[in-house]
Structures are given as C-alpha cells and as structure tokens.
Design a protein around this motif. Sequence first.
Motif, short mmCIF file in Angstrom:
data_model
loop_
_atom_site.label_atom_id
_atom_site.label_comp_id
_atom_site.label_asym_id
_atom_site.label_seq_id
_atom_site.Cartn_x
_atom_site.Cartn_y
_atom_site.Cartn_z
N ALA A 185 44.31 50.75 56.11
CA ALA A 185 43.48 51.68 56.88
C ALA A 185 42.20 52.07 56.17
O ALA A 185 41.39 52.83 56.72
CB ALA A 185 44.28 52.93 57.22
N ARG A 187 41.98 53.96 61.66
CA ARG A 187 41.67 53.18 60.46
C ARG A 187 40.16 52.95 60.37
O ARG A 187 39.43 53.10 61.36
CB ARG A 187 42.42 51.84 60.47
CG ARG A 187 41.95 50.85 61.52
CD ARG A 187 42.74 49.55 61.43
NE ARG A 187 42.27 48.56 62.40
CZ ARG A 187 41.34 47.64 62.15
NH1 ARG A 187 40.76 47.58 60.93
NH2 ARG A 187 40.95 46.78 63.08
N SER A 200 45.05 60.26 54.55
CA SER A 200 44.85 59.12 55.44
C SER A 200 44.41 59.61 56.80
O SER A 200 44.65 60.76 57.18
CB SER A 200 46.15 58.32 55.57
OG SER A 200 46.59 57.83 54.33
#
Length: 431
Positions: free
Chosen positions: A320, A356, A339
Amino acid sequence: MSLIVGTLLSFNFVEAQNKPETLSEDAAWCWFSGPRAIYRHNGKAEIVTGWITKDGTLQAALLNYIEGASQVQTIAPQLEKDDHANPAFAELADKDVLLFCAKHYDHKVRVNRLKTDASSLEFGETVEHDIYDEEELKRYPYKRVTYANPFALSNENNRIYCFGRWTGFKPNITWSDDDGVSFEKSRVFITNIPFDGNNRPYVCYSSDGKSKIHILFTDGHPRNEPLNSVYYACYENGAFWKADGTKICDLKNIPFEPKDASVVYQATEENGRAWIYDIGSDRKGRPVVLYARYPEETKHLYHYAIFDGKKWIDNEVCNAGKWFPQTPEGKIEPEPHYSAGMSLNPLNPNIIYLSRDVNGTFEIEKQETRNHGKSWKVTPITQNSEYDNVRPVVPKNMKKGDVPVVLWMVNKKYIHYTNYDTGIDYFVDEK
C-alpha cells in the motif's frame, strides 16, 4: 445540541456506481473506535455515522444513501480536537440507536440515544457513565478512557456489551442489561502477566449481533513493540474462545494473556511488526482478518487471513506504500505505521475496500477474491484524486438486502491526529 439539516445534491442511483459523493467537508475519525457507521433498519435506506470536526466538535449524521439526503447533528461542541474521539454506534433490538463516545484522554463513557420513532436525526442528551471499578484500578493502576466499541447480542436477552482501552491502559469490557440505561463497572479482559502499565494492546471488533463478538488484537503499538504480533479471540456464551473452538476462559475468570488466544501472525524481524485494520466472519462464522505488516516503515504490506477450521490461510493483498500523514519537511514522522486502511464487506468478506498509494495519492479500491486472497480483482473507486482518500469503512451491521456503502476520509491536510482538515466521502456499491 443542535441539528443541521441539509440535502446533498440528488444523484441518479445507477450513475452513482462510478461517482463518490461528499457527506461532510469537515470530519475525521480513527479506526479503533467503532462501528463508525451502521445501517438503520427502519424500512429506509439510512446509515448512521459520525465524526470529530477540525475544531473538535462531535457530530452525528444520518444519510439516506439512495436519495442522497443527509442530516447532521452536533452532539458536543468542541469536545476534543483529536480524531480518536469519533463516535461508535449500536442498533438495539427495538431499533433505537445508541451513540458511544470517549475522548482520547477521558474518564467517562458518554452515551446518547436516537429513538426509533424519531422522524429526524435527534439524539438525546448525553449520559456519562463512570465505568471504573476501584478494586480493578488497584490491580491495574492506570486511569484513562479511550475508544468505545458497542455491540448488542440478541441471544443474551439483548445485552449490550461495550469495549474500550480503559483501566490499566488495557482492553476492558462492560455491559448493560437494561437497554443501555446503566452499565456494569468495567473489567480488564486482556493483559500481559505480570502487568505492565506501559503496554497497550490495540483491538478491532465485529459481531454477528446474535451470540458472537470477534476480537482481533495486537501485543501493543507497533511503534513500541518491535515484534508486534496479531491475535484472535471470540466472545460467546459467557466465555472467550480460540478460532478452533478451544476455550480460553470464562468471563468470570478474565483477564487472559495474548499468548492464550489464537496467533494469526507471529511477527519476525524479517517479515516485520504488524497492526490491525478490520475483522469479520464468513458464512460459517469463521473469522476473516485484515492487517498490515511493516518489514520497512515505508513498505506497508496489506494482508488478508481467513481461518479454514484448522489453520489460518494468510495472503498478501498488496503493497500500500508508506504512511499517509503528511510529515512536515525536516521532521521525523511520529506515526509511521498509520496505514491508509482497509475494510471488509460484512456480508461477503471476499470483498474488501482499501486505500493504497497510486502515483503518489492514496486512492480507494474495491478488491475481490475467490481463492482466500491468493489473487484479487481490482476495481478503482477513486481515481486521479486531488487529496488522499483513507480509512475506508463499511457499516458493520449489514443485513441481507442492505446495499454496500463505503465511506472514507478525504484529507486536505492530515499532519497528526490533532492537526487535520479532512472530510467524509462515500460510494454506493450497487454491484
């Protein structure tokens, strides 16, 4: 509290397959307080969600995702400028909705109620619950309330459970047997032994609404735990269980240690420490997990793991990219493991929605698998975006007939969880 009623631009339902819409221009949320959004099963195509604005105001929203109409209600002006304070929601048996909230640095669990017969978005006044038990505080001497994760179980006479990181900096559990009017004093249910007050497991939850609450957790924060691993347990019928059905302990015998649960991923220096993003279950009730590995802080590897009855089948989804916070020039990123995030379709965990890095911008994608994550069909939802799109979520109490809707944050600015200028968009996935 104030109520702001507005209508989004009307849009054709079929055309909306390829057109994300904006719900709020000023909204942020974390991913450890949830469900961040739920369906309202009142015969209308409605979703209840909420957020924290850039000045720290707590708001709830009601979205009719077919008509494109929305209402926004201010629950608490300038509560806390911190995305950890976003609300979480539970739909009760009588179709009332409870909103739960805990600030990042709080000492109460705050609850508001939306009555099922309310004609508009009208959450009632805030009720603050002191959930501390003095004897528990002596055993686990750390006093702070962060996060709230509520679920109602029909098989337990509609008992409402609520989880959070409370006493001892550890995962806690409390419950209500009077429809959310009062709650038991909370108890630590996961901790290392001997107790270490600096250690803080992170937890994601989901529930079938009947008997099970799935629990996905880590040793702690990946910034602090060089071998941060991923574990699974399930609450059902007054006890905690491993994925294979082995009993961990009864509710009356908590806490248990991480090593007592099922190991989803044992971190190594080579494969990297981990963090967690979502949990659900397949049609057989077996857990499905989304987590990330960090072999390098600039290489966030998304993973999909499903328990087949005997073992975990674990496959990489994609790389990602790196963290999504916009690190000021010359500064070291304080949250390199943030993330951009993932979410399962609750009714079909073969479908996930993720964010991502695509050519330098974080984009939302729908990905589908038919082989436990060995390969994926990718469908872009956002493309060529001006701003990053992160932290997608699908309402967690989805039932047969509910149309999948994915909501996410749009970041004009996200430097830190206390320094942001973000909004919420959504996409109706009719297909």
